[in-house]
Motif scaffolding. Sequence first.
Motif, mmCIF file in Angstrom:
data_model
loop_
_atom_site.group_PDB
_atom_site.id
_atom_site.type_symbol
_atom_site.label_atom_id
_atom_site.label_comp_id
_atom_site.label_asym_id
_atom_site.label_seq_id
_atom_site.Cartn_x
_atom_site.Cartn_y
_atom_site.Cartn_z
ATOM 1 N N LEU A 21 26.085 -2.320 10.668
ATOM 2 C CA LEU A 21 26.978 -3.144 9.738
ATOM 3 C C LEU A 21 26.875 -2.157 8.311
ATOM 4 N N ASN A 22 27.718 -2.079 7.236
ATOM 5 C CA ASN A 22 27.616 -1.556 6.176
ATOM 6 C C ASN A 22 27.993 -2.608 5.029
ATOM 7 N N TYR A 23 27.106 -2.371 3.876
ATOM 8 C CA TYR A 23 27.139 -3.222 2.760
ATOM 9 C C TYR A 23 27.088 -2.198 1.423
ATOM 10 N N PRO A 24 27.441 -2.726 0.370
ATOM 11 C CA PRO A 24 28.769 -3.624 0.480
ATOM 12 C C PRO A 24 29.992 -3.014 1.153
ATOM 13 N N ASN A 25 30.680 -4.097 1.638
ATOM 14 C CA ASN A 25 31.875 -3.899 2.265
ATOM 15 C C ASN A 25 32.877 -5.014 1.888
ATOM 16 N N THR A 106 36.619 12.260 -2.703
ATOM 17 C CA THR A 106 36.162 10.964 -2.160
ATOM 18 C C THR A 106 37.197 10.397 -1.197
ATOM 19 N N ALA A 107 36.752 9.460 -0.386
ATOM 20 C CA ALA A 107 37.694 9.112 0.672
ATOM 21 C C ALA A 107 38.736 8.220 0.085
ATOM 22 N N PRO A 108 39.930 8.245 0.557
ATOM 23 C CA PRO A 108 40.988 7.562 0.191
ATOM 24 C C PRO A 108 40.835 5.997 0.265
ATOM 25 N N ASN A 109 41.721 5.295 -0.447
ATOM 26 C CA ASN A 109 41.925 3.727 -0.402
ATOM 27 C C ASN A 109 42.101 3.437 0.983
ATOM 28 N N GLY A 110 41.555 2.325 1.527
ATOM 29 C CA GLY A 110 42.026 1.952 2.894
ATOM 30 C C GLY A 110 40.946 1.565 3.718
ATOM 31 N N ILE A 111 41.331 1.355 4.738
ATOM 32 C CA ILE A 111 40.515 1.108 6.011
ATOM 33 C C ILE A 111 39.846 2.137 6.782
ATOM 34 N N LEU A 112 38.634 2.387 6.994
ATOM 35 C CA LEU A 112 38.215 3.646 7.780
ATOM 36 C C LEU A 112 37.287 2.983 8.731
ATOM 37 N N LEU A 113 37.118 3.855 9.516
ATOM 38 C CA LEU A 113 36.409 3.421 10.999
ATOM 39 C C LEU A 113 35.029 4.226 11.145
ATOM 40 N N SER A 114 33.924 3.468 11.389
ATOM 41 C CA SER A 114 32.616 4.064 11.477
ATOM 42 C C SER A 114 31.989 3.988 12.941
ATOM 43 N N LEU A 116 28.404 4.439 15.239
ATOM 44 C CA LEU A 116 27.025 4.633 15.412
ATOM 45 C C LEU A 116 27.019 5.302 17.072
ATOM 46 N N ILE A 117 26.423 6.556 17.188
ATOM 47 C CA ILE A 117 26.628 7.174 18.218
ATOM 48 C C ILE A 117 25.126 7.828 18.792
ATOM 49 N N ALA A 118 24.776 7.444 19.865
ATOM 50 C CA ALA A 118 23.435 7.755 20.280
ATOM 51 C C ALA A 118 23.564 8.619 21.593
ATOM 52 N N ASN A 119 22.993 9.727 21.712
ATOM 53 C CA ASN A 119 22.955 10.714 22.787
ATOM 54 C C ASN A 119 24.351 10.697 23.501
ATOM 55 N N GLY A 120 25.510 10.883 22.610
ATOM 56 C CA GLY A 120 26.607 11.087 22.919
ATOM 57 C C GLY A 120 27.498 9.830 23.512
ATOM 58 N N LYS A 121 26.876 8.568 23.410
ATOM 59 C CA LYS A 121 27.370 7.312 23.627
ATOM 60 C C LYS A 121 27.608 6.442 22.584
ATOM 61 N N VAL A 122 28.702 5.786 22.161
ATOM 62 C CA VAL A 122 29.183 4.933 21.161
ATOM 63 C C VAL A 122 28.326 3.540 21.417
ATOM 64 N N LEU A 123 27.459 3.514 20.501
ATOM 65 C CA LEU A 123 26.514 2.073 20.654
ATOM 66 C C LEU A 123 27.188 1.087 19.376
ATOM 67 N N ALA A 124 27.817 1.436 18.426
ATOM 68 C CA ALA A 124 28.683 0.372 17.839
ATOM 69 C C ALA A 124 29.761 0.886 16.882
ATOM 70 N N LYS A 125 30.606 0.020 16.511
ATOM 71 C CA LYS A 125 31.870 0.607 15.614
ATOM 72 C C LYS A 125 31.980 -0.460 14.654
ATOM 73 N N ASN A 126 32.653 -0.020 13.441
ATOM 74 C CA ASN A 126 32.725 -0.853 12.500
ATOM 75 C C ASN A 126 33.871 -0.498 11.467
ATOM 76 N N LYS A 127 34.399 -1.619 10.814
ATOM 77 C CA LYS A 127 35.536 -1.188 9.912
ATOM 78 C C LYS A 127 35.140 -1.206 8.375
ATOM 79 N N ILE A 128 35.397 -0.174 7.603
ATOM 80 C CA ILE A 128 35.080 -0.177 6.261
ATOM 81 C C ILE A 128 36.200 -0.192 5.513
ATOM 82 N N THR A 129 36.232 -0.942 4.227
ATOM 83 C CA THR A 129 37.437 -0.887 3.042
ATOM 84 C C THR A 129 36.806 -0.248 1.944
ATOM 85 N N VAL A 130 37.602 0.765 1.687
ATOM 86 C CA VAL A 130 37.364 1.530 0.429
ATOM 87 C C VAL A 130 38.490 1.304 -0.445
#
Length: 132
Positions: A21-25, A106-114, A116-130
């Motif tokens: 997760l990311n915070y604040p979001n 800085t990153a533009p306003n809007g939705i970004l995607l984050s 988390l990748i471990a050894n080339g495999k996506v473990l998790a993804k999340n949406k970020i609002t900027v």
Amino acid sequence: MLLILVLFCACDAATLTSPFLNYPNPFKTRDSKAGTTEGTYFAYGLSSATNIEIRIYMIDGTLVWKRSFLSTDPEGSAGYHEVFWDGALDTGASKRQYSGYILRETAPNGILLSFLIANGKVLAKNKITVFQ
């Protein structure tokens, strides 16, 4: 009768022990009046030490920010971790503010995607609002 036993080692297969997760979001990248930079923290927990990457993309697929950590780095070790992102792009571009300070773009306003990748495999993804 011959019995063959095959064992697969999952030594490098780290799993998440807490959500990515990311915070604040949502978060602000810059307070233009005060000239200060804010940001967000990415929090995650790993079951074992592993090489990881945190990547942030715009909706169109453009890479905005990337950080890589080895299993020997504190951020790649087993346990709970937090990584800070101030909203600045990795492009190296900068803007000059009227006060004379050079600030990174800085990153533009809007939705970004984050991701988390471990050894080339996506473990998790999340949406970020900027927003600015």
